[in-house]
Design a protein around this motif. Sequence first.
Motif, PDB file in Angstrom:
ATOM      1  N   LYS A 164      -0.966  -0.767  -5.766  1.00  0.00           N
ATOM      2  CA  LYS A 164      -0.784   0.200  -4.689  1.00  0.00           C
ATOM      3  C   LYS A 164      -0.761   1.626  -5.216  1.00  0.00           C
ATOM      4  N   ALA A 192      -4.258   2.598  -5.986  1.00  0.00           N
ATOM      5  CA  ALA A 192      -5.150   2.568  -4.822  1.00  0.00           C
ATOM      6  C   ALA A 192      -5.094   3.861  -4.027  1.00  0.00           C
ATOM      7  N   LEU A 216      -8.357   5.505  -2.246  1.00  0.00           N
ATOM      8  CA  LEU A 216      -8.499   5.415  -0.801  1.00  0.00           C
ATOM      9  C   LEU A 216      -8.696   6.800  -0.186  1.00  0.00           C
ATOM     10  N   LEU A 250      -6.011  -0.831   2.009  1.00  0.00           N
ATOM     11  CA  LEU A 250      -5.924  -1.938   1.055  1.00  0.00           C
ATOM     12  C   LEU A 250      -5.060  -3.020   1.669  1.00  0.00           C
ATOM     13  N   ARG A 256      -3.424  -7.148   1.330  1.00  0.00           N
ATOM     14  CA  ARG A 256      -3.100  -8.303   0.502  1.00  0.00           C
ATOM     15  C   ARG A 256      -2.870  -9.511   1.403  1.00  0.00           C
ATOM     16  N   SER A 273     -15.483  -4.608   4.467  1.00  0.00           N
ATOM     17  CA  SER A 273     -14.452  -4.940   3.489  1.00  0.00           C
ATOM     18  C   SER A 273     -15.084  -5.507   2.222  1.00  0.00           C
ATOM     19  N   VAL A 320     -11.133  -6.755  -4.132  1.00  0.00           N
ATOM     20  CA  VAL A 320     -10.563  -6.182  -5.348  1.00  0.00           C
ATOM     21  C   VAL A 320     -10.195  -7.359  -6.236  1.00  0.00           C
ATOM     22  N   ALA A 374      -7.002  -8.634  -3.566  1.00  0.00           N
ATOM     23  CA  ALA A 374      -6.823  -7.720  -2.438  1.00  0.00           C
ATOM     24  C   ALA A 374      -8.182  -7.480  -1.799  1.00  0.00           C
ATOM     25  N   LEU A 421     -10.333  -4.236   0.113  1.00  0.00           N
ATOM     26  CA  LEU A 421     -10.439  -2.853   0.556  1.00  0.00           C
ATOM     27  C   LEU A 421     -11.269  -2.831   1.837  1.00  0.00           C
ATOM     28  N   ALA A 441     -13.521  -0.558  -4.332  1.00  0.00           N
ATOM     29  CA  ALA A 441     -12.750  -1.740  -4.721  1.00  0.00           C
ATOM     30  C   ALA A 441     -12.785  -1.949  -6.237  1.00  0.00           C
ATOM     31  N   ILE A 457     -10.513   0.658  -7.937  1.00  0.00           N
ATOM     32  CA  ILE A 457      -9.100   0.317  -7.865  1.00  0.00           C
ATOM     33  C   ILE A 457      -8.754  -0.758  -8.894  1.00  0.00           C
TER      34      ILE A 457
END
Length: 231
Positions: free
Chosen positions: A78, A81, A85, A98, A100, A183, A186, A195, A197, A222, A225
């Motif tokens: 996080k 990210a 982002l 992002l 999860r 999407s 990650v 994850a 993105l 992605a 990150i």
Amino acid sequence: MSGVGVLDKASLLLGVLEGGPATLARLVSDTGLKRPTAHRLVLALERLGLVARDGHGHYALGPRLGDMVVEARQDRLKAQAGPVLAQVSARTGASARLHRRRGRMRICVAAAEALGGEPMPVGTAFPMKSGAVAQVLLAWEEPEVLYEALRGARFTAAMLSGVRRRGWAQSVGGWEPDTATVSAPVRSPDGRVIAALSLSGPISRVGRDPGHQLGCEAIDAAVRIAELSGC
């Protein structure tokens, strides 16, 4: 050593278990602790979830240690990210988020919202039954997991195959009826999807086939990150 006796002894036991499951006799011989002491400490560690028993009754590292690692990775993910982002949102004009997976739900854990867009508060959760994000979080799962996840889903196994082939998923409408979303996964260093993105924008601007406009942007962000977080 920390200088705190009970912690140092517990650390010795966990150090032995790092090499794999062990019997109490092995723990005693490898640590030099007295058997009653080793037994008392390993039982206490088991109650805390730091030690568990395997199928043969041997002691092994417990599930709580894995949970701690996951949480630490999430915090790092996080933190790294956020700037990515913000950059991709500014560059594309899309809301960048992002997500999860938590069991049967997907959770937004970080976001950079586009001006005028409908905000998605961090912590917002949705079922894993529709949308580009759910498709990405499920597409690379094991067959038995996919079989269960596809029950009642608004996407099919063939659609998930397409996601794996392209490297991104797209959806139109959903939580934001006038919005299209792309999407991308990650991944951890070992290739697992940890994850997803997402880039979202008005259908009037990105169209009903948003992947061709934003797919590469989503994949690049992605990957960035993943590289920065090292998760």
